[in-house]
Write an enzyme that holds these catalytic residues in place. Structure first.
Site, PDB file in Angstrom:
ATOM      1  CG  HIS A  67     -20.600   6.803   4.213  1.00  0.00           C
ATOM      2  ND1 HIS A  67     -19.981   5.704   3.655  1.00  0.00           N
ATOM      3  CD2 HIS A  67     -21.561   6.309   5.039  1.00  0.00           C
ATOM      4  CE1 HIS A  67     -20.538   4.601   4.135  1.00  0.00           C
ATOM      5  NE2 HIS A  67     -21.498   4.942   4.970  1.00  0.00           N
TER       6      HIS A  67
ATOM      7  CE  LYS B 243      -4.067   1.843   2.123  1.00  0.00           C
ATOM      8  NZ  LYS B 243      -5.386   1.303   2.363  1.00  0.00           N
TER       9      LYS B 243
HETATM   10  C1  GRF Z   1     -21.779   7.757  -3.567  1.00  0.00           C
HETATM   11  O1  GRF Z   1     -23.021   7.320  -3.129  1.00  0.00           O
HETATM   12  C2  GRF Z   1     -20.884   8.107  -2.397  1.00  0.00           C
HETATM   13  O2  GRF Z   1     -21.580   8.537  -1.291  1.00  0.00           O
HETATM   14  C3  GRF Z   1     -20.223   6.786  -2.098  1.00  0.00           C
HETATM   15  O3  GRF Z   1     -20.030   6.180  -3.341  1.00  0.00           O
HETATM   16  C4  GRF Z   1     -21.006   6.641  -4.269  1.00  0.00           C
HETATM   17  C5  GRF Z   1     -20.279   7.121  -5.476  1.00  0.00           C
HETATM   18  O4  GRF Z   1     -21.145   7.442  -6.525  1.00  0.00           O
HETATM   19  N1  GRF Z   1     -19.032   6.991  -1.326  1.00  0.00           N
HETATM   20  P1  GRF Z   1     -20.578   8.172  -7.828  1.00  0.00           P
HETATM   21  O5  GRF Z   1     -19.440   7.300  -8.371  1.00  0.00           O
HETATM   22  O6  GRF Z   1     -20.093   9.527  -7.425  1.00  0.00           O
HETATM   23  O7  GRF Z   1     -21.727   8.224  -8.782  1.00  0.00           O
END
Ligand code: GRF
Length: 195
Positions: free
Chosen positions: A111, A67
């Site tokens: 999130h 990583k």
């Molecule tokens: C979103 O729902 C975000 O909250 C989560 O992953 C998803 C990404 O969606 N962390 P996108 O790729 O931006 O359409």
């Protein structure tokens, strides 16, 4: 007005990347996307960002010994692009100490739940299984944990029992696409970088 140089990290569709890009175009967000970092070569976000003329680093983690080496390669790229702030938008990987130390309190994530509820993968699925009456969206600083960093902004969504997963996702995304650019603008103002 100064524009903050940001990198967006994503692994999928990139609708949040697009919302940020559009907010910048519409002058609602004083930033420039100078880089997109993606760990999935087949992700839609790569095509979208390239069509916008953004520099994209498409990087495959398992081609690195560990990583640290993987994040070091990302870091070199970010420094080359003079990135000041990292915006995670559907980046499906924990950030390690190499990037955390290089960008202290300069990495945020979005999130799809009201943290601390439904951390980790498939937060919307978790809310459905739990029969939750409410869920929402959280923007938070990133630390070494999984969705554990200090909360910056949250918006709730009442769940109508007749909604299926697709409907919930649509509403969650609608919130995200507004909340993320708005919150970033507030963070940058607070940092005294702009305005
Ligand atoms: C979103 O729902 C975000 O909250 C989560 O992953 C998803 C990404 O969606 N962390 P996108 O790729 O931006 O359409």
């Amino acid at each position: 007005m100064r524009s903050v140089k940001i990198a967006v990290f994503a692994s999928g569709r990139g609708s949040n990347y697009e919302a940020i890009y559009e907010a910048i175009q519409a002058k609602r967000l004083d930033a420039t996307v100078v880089a997109v970092v993606c760990d999935k070569p087949e992700a839609q976000v790569i095509q979208t960002a390239m069509a916008h003329g953004i520099k994209v680093l498409s990087i495959v983690p398992n081609t690195y010994t560990n990583k640290k080496a993987y994040e070091q390669a990302i870091l070199t790229f970010l420094h080359e692009q003079q990135v000041e702030f990292i915006v995670l938008a559907g980046y499906m990987r924990l950030i390690g100490e190499t990037l955390l130390q290089a960008f202290p309190r300069r990495i945020v994530n979005i999130h799809p739940s009201l943290l601390p509820y439904f951390k980790g993968k498939d937060a919307i699925g978790q809310a459905i299984v739990a029969n939750a009456k409410v869920t929402g969206v959280t923007v938070h600083y990133v630390d070494e944990g999984m969705d554990t960093g200090e909360i910056i902004a949250q918006e709730g969504l009442m769940l109508n029992p007749t909604w299926n997963r697709e409907t919930i996702e649509r509403y969650v995304h609608r919130i995200e696409h507004q909340l993320y650019p708005e919150t970033l603008q507030k963070i940058f103002r607070k940092l005294g970088k702009i305005g």
